[in-house]
Design an enzyme around this catalytic site. Structure first.
Site, PDB file in Angstrom:
ATOM      1  N   PRO A  24       0.848  -1.198   0.000  1.00  9.08           N
ATOM      2  CA  PRO A  24       0.000   0.000   0.000  1.00  9.08           C
ATOM      3  C   PRO A  24       0.882   1.245   0.000  1.00  9.08           C
ATOM      4  CG  PRO A  24       0.027  -1.033   2.167  1.00  9.08           C
ATOM      5  CD  PRO A  24       0.746  -1.974   1.249  1.00  9.08           C
ATOM      6  N   LYS A  25       0.483   2.258  -0.748  1.00 13.70           N
ATOM      7  CA  LYS A  25       1.209   3.530  -0.761  1.00 13.70           C
ATOM      8  C   LYS A  25       0.703   4.377   0.400  1.00 13.70           C
ATOM      9  CE  LYS A  25       2.907   7.109  -3.862  1.00 13.70           C
ATOM     10  NZ  LYS A  25       2.894   8.183  -2.860  1.00 13.70           N
ATOM     11  N   ILE A  26       1.613   4.776   1.267  1.00 17.84           N
ATOM     12  CA  ILE A  26       1.246   5.508   2.477  1.00 17.84           C
ATOM     13  C   ILE A  26       1.135   6.998   2.153  1.00 17.84           C
ATOM     14  CG2 ILE A  26       1.839   5.961   4.876  1.00 17.84           C
ATOM     15  CD1 ILE A  26       1.279   3.004   4.197  1.00 17.84           C
TER      16      ILE A  26
END
Length: 286
Positions: A24-26
């Site tokens: 997941p891209k934070i």
């Protein structure tokens, strides 16, 4: 010590590939955590020292000196996702009393996705999965630290989950990739979970490019931000060819026009104040 971080290329759409892991891209800001001779320093991706801003991160010591790469996040307890505006409030705080207060009311988490040096060894030439194995064995002694989870191969399935949660996007990384300091590489590819909006162009900058965007709100048009990206020379020429009869006024920086020209933009999300976050022009609406 600062290490210039490896940067992400952009994938045009979600993809699956057994040669990649997907994370997941934070939705925060990049952080390099450096502990050298027992002294901790925190750096942004542009080598700005932000050690003071995050005492809950800078106050943690590892058993050995280390350099870590990750993101600063401020998790919204209602959604379980990072709130970018809270991250920016933390990053922009300068006074010691405000920093101390925000560290309690809007605590930061350092979410780690790579280890670059550990116990005197430079790990950047190792394949990504070997670095991941080393990272997984390093003890995290503070609740302010976490490790980004990943899955093998199934990027499209993860992206579907990310969309459902309203998160920022997905990052695909080749399993055998070395850490390419300071450059953008197709070995790491981001897929952004864009939102879309239809807006009116209500003006334009006099100098560098920028179109003022407005949206209907309570039966009138209100400002919603500035479109600075996405328009190519053909789009700009088409706009300036038709806009002159629509001009209603100007000031030092902007020319204002009647809200007759509509456009579609993609954006990261809406801010709490109702503005477009990082809008990108995609097309005119005719």
């Amino acid at each position: 010590m600062f290490i210039d971080p490896m940067l992400l290329a952009t994938a045009q759409s979600p993809f699956s590939d057994s040669r990649y892991i997907f994370e997941p891209k934070i939705d925060g800001h990049r952080l390099i955590f450096s502990q050298q001779n027992g002294i901790v320093r925190l750096y942004t991706r542009h080598n700005n020292d932000c050690t003071r801003q995050y005492p809950e991160i800078a106050g943690v010591l590892f058993p050995h000196d280390i350099v870590l790469d990750g993101e600063i996040a401020c998790v919204d307890p209602a959604t379980g996702t990072s709130d970018f505006e809270s991250v920016m409030a933390r990053f922009q705080a300068k006074k010691a009393d405000k920093i101390a207060a925000l560290s309690v009311t809007q605590p930061a988490t350092f979410v780690i996705f790579d280890v670059l040096q550990y116990n005197g060894k430079d790990l950047r030439r190792l394949p990504l999965m070997e670095r991941k194995e080393i990272l997984a064995q390093i003890p995290l002694t503070s609740a302010s630290f976490g490790i980004v989870p990943f899955i093998n191969g199934a990027g499209e399935a993860l992206f579907t989950q990310i969309q459902a949660c309203g998160m920022e996007g997905v990052v695909g990384k080749r399993k055998n990739s070395a850490y390419e300091t300071g450059r953008r590489s197709d070995a790491w590819r981001k897929v952004i979970n864009w939102s879309y909006a239809d807006v009116f162009i209500t003006g334009y900058r006099k100098k560098e490019f920028g179109w003022l965007a407005g949206i209907y709100d309570n039966a009138k048009i209100r400002p919603a931000g500035i479109i600075e990206l996405g328009a190519n020379p053909t789009h700009k020429k088409a706009f300036y060819n038709v806009v002159k009869p629509l001009i209603t006024g100007e000031d030092r920086n902007f020319v204002y026009v009647e809200p007759r020209i509509r456009a579609r933009v993609k954006m990261r999300n809406w801010t709490r104040s109702g503005m477009l976050r990082s809008p990108v022009f995609t097309e005119f609406i005719v």
